[in-house]
Motif scaffolding. Structure first.
Motif, short mmCIF file in Angstrom:
data_model
loop_
_atom_site.label_atom_id
_atom_site.label_comp_id
_atom_site.label_asym_id
_atom_site.label_seq_id
_atom_site.Cartn_x
_atom_site.Cartn_y
_atom_site.Cartn_z
N GLU A 83 4.69 -44.42 -12.04
CA GLU A 83 5.55 -44.70 -10.90
C GLU A 83 4.79 -45.57 -9.90
O GLU A 83 3.69 -45.22 -9.47
CB GLU A 83 6.02 -43.40 -10.23
CG GLU A 83 6.89 -42.54 -11.14
CD GLU A 83 7.48 -41.34 -10.41
OE1 GLU A 83 7.15 -41.15 -9.21
OE2 GLU A 83 8.26 -40.61 -11.03
N GLU A 84 5.40 -46.71 -9.56
CA GLU A 84 4.76 -47.65 -8.64
C GLU A 84 5.66 -47.91 -7.44
O GLU A 84 6.86 -48.13 -7.58
CB GLU A 84 4.49 -48.99 -9.36
CG GLU A 84 3.56 -48.88 -10.55
CD GLU A 84 3.38 -50.20 -11.27
OE1 GLU A 84 2.45 -50.29 -12.10
OE2 GLU A 84 4.17 -51.13 -11.01
N ASP A 85 5.05 -47.87 -6.24
CA ASP A 85 5.76 -48.25 -5.02
C ASP A 85 5.53 -49.74 -4.79
O ASP A 85 4.39 -50.18 -4.62
CB ASP A 85 5.24 -47.45 -3.83
CG ASP A 85 5.77 -46.03 -3.80
OD1 ASP A 85 6.91 -45.86 -3.33
OD2 ASP A 85 5.06 -45.11 -4.25
N LEU A 86 6.63 -50.52 -4.80
CA LEU A 86 6.54 -51.96 -4.61
C LEU A 86 7.16 -52.36 -3.28
O LEU A 86 8.27 -51.93 -2.95
CB LEU A 86 7.28 -52.70 -5.73
CG LEU A 86 6.88 -52.40 -7.18
CD1 LEU A 86 7.71 -53.26 -8.13
CD2 LEU A 86 5.40 -52.64 -7.41
N CYS A 127 2.40 -54.30 -5.41
CA CYS A 127 2.30 -52.85 -5.64
C CYS A 127 1.44 -52.25 -4.54
O CYS A 127 0.26 -52.57 -4.40
CB CYS A 127 1.69 -52.57 -7.01
SG CYS A 127 1.56 -50.82 -7.40
N VAL A 128 2.05 -51.37 -3.75
CA VAL A 128 1.35 -50.75 -2.63
C VAL A 128 0.57 -49.52 -3.10
O VAL A 128 -0.53 -49.25 -2.62
CB VAL A 128 2.33 -50.36 -1.52
CG1 VAL A 128 1.61 -49.77 -0.32
CG2 VAL A 128 3.14 -51.58 -1.08
N GLN A 129 1.15 -48.77 -4.03
CA GLN A 129 0.44 -47.62 -4.58
C GLN A 129 1.03 -47.22 -5.93
O GLN A 129 2.19 -47.50 -6.22
CB GLN A 129 0.49 -46.43 -3.61
CG GLN A 129 1.84 -45.73 -3.57
CD GLN A 129 1.81 -44.43 -2.75
OE1 GLN A 129 0.82 -44.08 -2.13
NE2 GLN A 129 2.91 -43.72 -2.75
N GLN A 145 2.49 -50.19 6.20
CA GLN A 145 1.67 -50.49 5.02
C GLN A 145 2.39 -51.48 4.11
O GLN A 145 1.78 -52.42 3.59
CB GLN A 145 1.37 -49.20 4.25
CG GLN A 145 0.38 -48.28 4.92
CD GLN A 145 0.23 -46.96 4.17
OE1 GLN A 145 1.20 -46.43 3.62
NE2 GLN A 145 -0.97 -46.43 4.14
N ARG A 146 3.68 -51.26 3.91
CA ARG A 146 4.45 -52.15 3.03
C ARG A 146 4.53 -53.54 3.61
O ARG A 146 4.33 -54.54 2.90
CB ARG A 146 5.85 -51.57 2.80
CG ARG A 146 5.85 -50.16 2.22
CD ARG A 146 7.22 -49.75 1.74
NE ARG A 146 8.26 -49.86 2.73
CZ ARG A 146 8.70 -48.85 3.47
NH1 ARG A 146 8.14 -47.64 3.36
NH2 ARG A 146 9.70 -49.02 4.33
N LYS A 147 4.83 -53.63 4.89
CA LYS A 147 4.99 -54.95 5.53
C LYS A 147 3.67 -55.71 5.54
O LYS A 147 3.63 -56.92 5.27
CB LYS A 147 5.52 -54.77 6.97
CG LYS A 147 5.83 -56.09 7.67
CD LYS A 147 6.49 -55.84 9.01
CE LYS A 147 7.89 -55.32 8.84
NZ LYS A 147 8.79 -56.36 8.28
N ARG A 148 2.58 -55.01 5.83
CA ARG A 148 1.27 -55.67 5.87
C ARG A 148 0.88 -56.20 4.50
O ARG A 148 0.41 -57.34 4.37
CB ARG A 148 0.22 -54.68 6.38
CG ARG A 148 -1.16 -55.32 6.61
CD ARG A 148 -2.18 -54.29 7.02
NE ARG A 148 -1.82 -53.66 8.28
CZ ARG A 148 -1.56 -52.37 8.42
NH1 ARG A 148 -1.60 -51.58 7.35
NH2 ARG A 148 -1.25 -51.87 9.59
N TRP A 195 10.79 -51.03 -2.26
CA TRP A 195 11.09 -51.03 -0.82
C TRP A 195 11.40 -52.47 -0.42
O TRP A 195 10.51 -53.30 -0.31
CB TRP A 195 9.91 -50.48 -0.03
CG TRP A 195 9.54 -49.08 -0.43
CD1 TRP A 195 8.68 -48.70 -1.43
CD2 TRP A 195 10.05 -47.88 0.14
NE1 TRP A 195 8.61 -47.33 -1.51
CE2 TRP A 195 9.43 -46.79 -0.55
CE3 TRP A 195 10.94 -47.59 1.18
CZ2 TRP A 195 9.69 -45.46 -0.24
CZ3 TRP A 195 11.20 -46.27 1.49
CH2 TRP A 195 10.58 -45.22 0.79
N ILE A 196 12.68 -52.74 -0.21
CA ILE A 196 13.15 -54.12 -0.04
C ILE A 196 13.14 -54.53 1.43
O ILE A 196 13.61 -53.79 2.30
CB ILE A 196 14.57 -54.27 -0.62
CG1 ILE A 196 14.57 -53.86 -2.10
CG2 ILE A 196 15.07 -55.70 -0.46
CD1 ILE A 196 15.96 -53.80 -2.71
#
Length: 263
Positions: A83-86, A127-129, A145-148, A195-196
């Motif tokens: 599972e990847e958070d994008l 990929c954030v995590q 974190q996502r935006k950065r 995460w769009i």
């Protein structure tokens, strides 16, 4: 044969492998039981004997399950999906023409030639995590974190040395609207939790470079929906596009200048 295959997996959990095989032998047509038309008594007995020769009492449950799949028409043992958070950017713009506004174009990047979805076009993402499957309660990455991470990818790679400086500056000044909830898409062995962030350049551009190569060698392109149909995008890309258009119509989004991008 389907009944035999499924019964085999149950036997592995309830008793030893040897006892499981003996129980399965009792289900074969040679012992008076009925089976599907694709099977005959000798065929099933032969497969069971082949299976007996392929494993030993020292075999692990996973090895026995894999062997059972090779002998019986069961689904292969499932492995946990990664599972990847994008963090993903859906950035669009309109192209001006002499007669009227042209089509809406979306910023796209091409995946590497090897690996998952090799050579496919997709929305810019990072990929954030990678989530730990053992911990289902692992926290999602924060909005900051996502935006950065996404901003760093955009301007330290895709737009680091852009062919059109004015468009690069406009993208850097663009406020991206982040969805509160992620969009999920499952591939064969990986689950993407996307995460769009959506942004639309309201002022059109008369002319610009539609395709270029980033400083890291990635192919980048401003692509219309017709272009997407022509190159053939994945169902995951279509899902993201539908979500972005349903929640943030390019015709109603507004962009306001914030600051120049840093070089």
């Amino acid at each position: 044969s389907t009944k035999l295959g499924r019964a085999f997996l149950g036997c592995l959990k309830e008793g030893s492998i040897e006892n499981g095989l003996e129980d399965l032998m009792a289900l074969s047509p040679s012992n008076g039981k009925q089976c599907c038309g694709l099977c005959d008594a000798n065929g099933i007995d032969m497969i069971l004997e082949q299976f007996r020769e392929s494993i030993s009492l020292n075999s692990t449950t996973e090895e026995a399950a894999q062997c059972g799949h090779s002998c019986f028409p069961t689904d292969p043992p499932k492995t946990a999906k990664r599972e990847e958070d994008l963090a993903m950017a859906v950035i669009s713009m309109k192209q001006k023409t002499n007669a009227a506004d042209g089509p809406v174009r979306y910023l796209m990047v091409k995946r590497p030639k090897e690996g998952l979805l090799a050579g496919q076009w997709e929305f810019p993402n990072v990929c954030v995590q990678v989530r730990n499957n053992k911990n289902k309660l692992e926290k999602s990455p924060t909005k900051m974190q996502r935006k950065r991470s996404l901003t760093k990818f955009l301007f330290e790679d895709l737009f680091f040395d852009p062919p059109d400086e004015n468009i690069a500056n406009a993208v850097s000044e663009l406020p991206r609207v982040a969805n509160d909830e992620p969009t999920e898409h499952i591939f064969s062995h990986v689950k993407h939790i996307m995460w769009i962030e959506v942004g639309h350049l309201c002022h059109g551009f008369d002319s610009f470079t539609t395709t270029w190569t980033s400083c890291s060698g990635k192919q980048v392109r401003w692509m219309s929906e017709d272009d997407m149909k022509e190159v053939g995008v994945t169902s995951g890309v279509k899902k993201v596009l539908n979500v972005a258009q349903s929640k943030h119509n390019p015709k109603t989004l507004s962009g306001h200048a914030s600051k120049k991008r840093k070089r």
